[in-house]
Design an enzyme around this catalytic site. Structure first.
Site, PDB file in Angstrom:
ATOM      1  N   HIS A 221      62.676 -38.553   9.166  1.00 37.71           N
ATOM      2  CA  HIS A 221      61.698 -37.379   9.145  1.00 37.71           C
ATOM      3  C   HIS A 221      61.353 -36.471   9.239  1.00 37.71           C
ATOM      4  O   HIS A 221      60.661 -36.925  10.101  1.00 37.71           O
ATOM      5  CB  HIS A 221      60.963 -37.550   7.457  1.00 37.71           C
ATOM      6  CG  HIS A 221      61.402 -39.025   6.249  1.00 37.71           C
ATOM      7  ND1 HIS A 221      62.231 -39.791   6.117  1.00 37.71           N
ATOM      8  CD2 HIS A 221      61.199 -38.520   4.636  1.00 37.71           C
ATOM      9  CE1 HIS A 221      62.330 -40.919   5.027  1.00 37.71           C
ATOM     10  NE2 HIS A 221      62.080 -39.815   4.458  1.00 37.71           N
TER      11      HIS A 221
ATOM     12  N   HIS B 182      64.519 -44.255  -0.942  1.00 43.81           N
ATOM     13  CA  HIS B 182      63.767 -45.802  -0.131  1.00 43.81           C
ATOM     14  C   HIS B 182      63.442 -46.532  -1.746  1.00 43.81           C
ATOM     15  O   HIS B 182      63.074 -45.590  -2.239  1.00 43.81           O
ATOM     16  CB  HIS B 182      62.074 -44.327  -0.331  1.00 43.81           C
ATOM     17  CG  HIS B 182      61.804 -43.397   0.258  1.00 43.81           C
ATOM     18  ND1 HIS B 182      61.105 -43.681   1.726  1.00 43.81           N
ATOM     19  CD2 HIS B 182      62.420 -42.068   1.306  1.00 43.81           C
ATOM     20  CE1 HIS B 182      61.570 -42.554   2.634  1.00 43.81           C
ATOM     21  NE2 HIS B 182      61.912 -41.791   2.116  1.00 43.81           N
TER      22      HIS B 182
ATOM     23  N   GLU C 267      61.329 -31.648   6.649  1.00 47.13           N
ATOM     24  CA  GLU C 267      60.215 -31.740   5.111  1.00 47.13           C
ATOM     25  C   GLU C 267      59.325 -30.339   4.926  1.00 47.13           C
ATOM     26  O   GLU C 267      59.478 -29.245   4.388  1.00 47.13           O
ATOM     27  CB  GLU C 267      60.121 -32.781   4.786  1.00 47.13           C
ATOM     28  CG  GLU C 267      60.194 -33.333   3.347  1.00 47.13           C
ATOM     29  CD  GLU C 267      59.902 -34.695   2.197  1.00 47.13           C
ATOM     30  OE1 GLU C 267      59.380 -35.214   3.500  1.00 47.13           O
ATOM     31  OE2 GLU C 267      59.714 -34.805   1.363  1.00 47.13           O
TER      32      GLU C 267
HETATM   33  N1  ADE Z   1      58.692 -41.614   1.993  1.00 50.85           N
HETATM   34  C1  ADE Z   1      59.000 -41.852   1.086  1.00 50.85           C
HETATM   35  N2  ADE Z   1      59.150 -40.276   0.328  1.00 50.85           N
HETATM   36  C2  ADE Z   1      59.242 -39.489   1.221  1.00 50.85           C
HETATM   37  C3  ADE Z   1      59.147 -38.493   1.891  1.00 50.85           C
HETATM   38  N3  ADE Z   1      59.831 -37.043   1.517  1.00 50.85           N
HETATM   39  N4  ADE Z   1      58.872 -37.953   3.032  1.00 50.85           N
HETATM   40  C4  ADE Z   1      58.095 -38.296   3.745  1.00 50.85           C
HETATM   41  N5  ADE Z   1      57.969 -40.496   3.582  1.00 50.85           N
HETATM   42  C5  ADE Z   1      59.049 -40.428   2.117  1.00 50.85           C
HETATM   43 ZN    ZN Z   2      62.187 -39.678   1.976  1.00 55.48          ZN
END
Ligand code: ADE
Ligand code: ZN
Length: 337
Positions: free
Chosen positions: A197, A19, A200
């Site tokens: 994503h 990011h 996670e």
């Molecule tokens: N935005 C920046 N890093 C992130 C992450 N690890 N998970 C979700 N959104 C994000």
């Molecule tokens: Zn991320």
């Protein structure tokens, strides 16, 4: 035999999960605050760093969105991107596919054009300075609604020839992929790649949704997919690339310590896993630090590290001839090591 640390820094690699707003180092944050005459809650760089203590994703996101407020002008976005590329080049990155979060900026009155043109200028400078190629992936903020995502896609239209794909980030739990099925379908119709994503912090079901409802080309994180053997087998069978971020997982308490990280298990079960830095300014390390932390924590071999770098090119959105060129250079590096 060459030491892991030397081998890792020189290993040609692609970064697929970064990011750009998460590469804003406290030093640059303070400099941009001064340049733009903005007061921040922090007096010193040390105070900024001291605030980077997270026990879950949302703790980090609150600070990350606040930090992005210093980014105001095209020059700021250019400087942010070039600082990242300079640092990435030191770590052997030869190609990067970077995320940006336009809504973080447009929602505070910064035009899409300022963000996109600034980042594109930084990418052009990196290519000229380092020969490093880069692509842009526009991420929708999943805590915002579907309409807002469609508005963002519309705002991006004049830049679509310079944007490779769309992604989905921000607060995962409570914001399942299904919320964005229609906007991802529209992006696909426009010829854009799709990544998201998932897994996670969210459950394996979110990974199923990303596959079945968003038709993703690549899975960001995906750690919790391992809880579901049928899902894991599908990801392996389909050759889905996972963009795994070890230091991020540690700092956001997705794993209790690096010795518990599943990176080698992912490789063992046939997943096309890669190593990436996510938000390096916040998580204490760039991509080579992530390779090193995983190598030490999980006792990875040189063959494992080579496979991870190889996967980064295979999982990239580069054309096939460029992938072959990078793989040939990777092989030559490993043979000479
Ligand atoms: N935005 C920046 N890093 C992130 C992450 N690890 N998970 C979700 N959104 C994000
Ligand atoms: Zn991320």
């Amino acid at each position: 035999m060459i030491d892991h640390p030397d081998f890792i820094a020189g290993l040609p690699k692609a970064e697929l999960h970064l990011h750009i707003e998460g590469s804003l180092e406290p030093e640059l944050m303070m400099a941009l605050a001064q340049r733009n005459r903005i007061t921040t809650p922090f007096a010193t760089v040390e105070e900024v760093r001291a605030a980077y203590n997270f026990s879950r994703l949302q703790d980090f996101l609150d600070i990350y969105y606040a930090g992005a407020d210093v980014l105001r002008t095209e020059q700021d976005f250019h400087d942010l991107a070039l600082a990242y590329f300079d640092r990435a080049a030191e770590d052997g990155v030869v190609h990067a596919e970077i995320f940006f979060d336009p809504q973080t900026h447009t929602d505070r009155g910064i035009p899409f054009q300022v963000v996109a043109d600034g980042l594109l200028a930084g990418m052009a400078a990196a290519q000229a300075r380092h020969g490093l190629t880069a692509q842009l992936i526009l991420c929708f903020l999943r805590h915002l609604d579907e309409d807002a995502a469609f508005t963002t896609l519309k705002a991006a239209e004049p830049w679509l020839d310079r944007i490779t794909g769309v992604g989905l980030d921000s607060s995962e739990i409570g914001h399942p992929p299904e919320k964005f099925a229609r906007v991802f379908a529209a992006a696909g119709d426009m010829g854009l790649k799709r990544v998201a994503h998932a897994g996670e912090e969210g459950p394996p079901d979110y990974v199923w949704q990303a596959l079945d409802l968003l038709d993703i080309d690549r899975l960001d994180h995906g750690n919790r997919a391992l809880e579901d053997p049928i899902l894991t087998a599908r990801l392996a069978r389909e050759g889905m690339t996972l963009t795994v971020c070890p230091l991020s997982n540690l700092k956001l308490c997705v794993v209790p310590d690096m010795a518990a990280h599943p990176i080698d298990r992912m490789l063992k079960v046939g997943l096309r896993a890669t190593i990436n830095s996510d938000d390096p300014a916040y998580f204490g390390g760039y991509i080579a630090d992530n390779y090193r932390a995983a190598a030490t924590g999980r006792d990875l071999s040189l063959a494992d590290l080579t496979l991870l770098a190889r996967n980064s090119f295979l999982g990239s959105f580069l054309p096939l001839d460029a992938v072959s060129m990078h793989l040939a250079r990777l092989d030559a590096y490993v043979d000479a090591a």
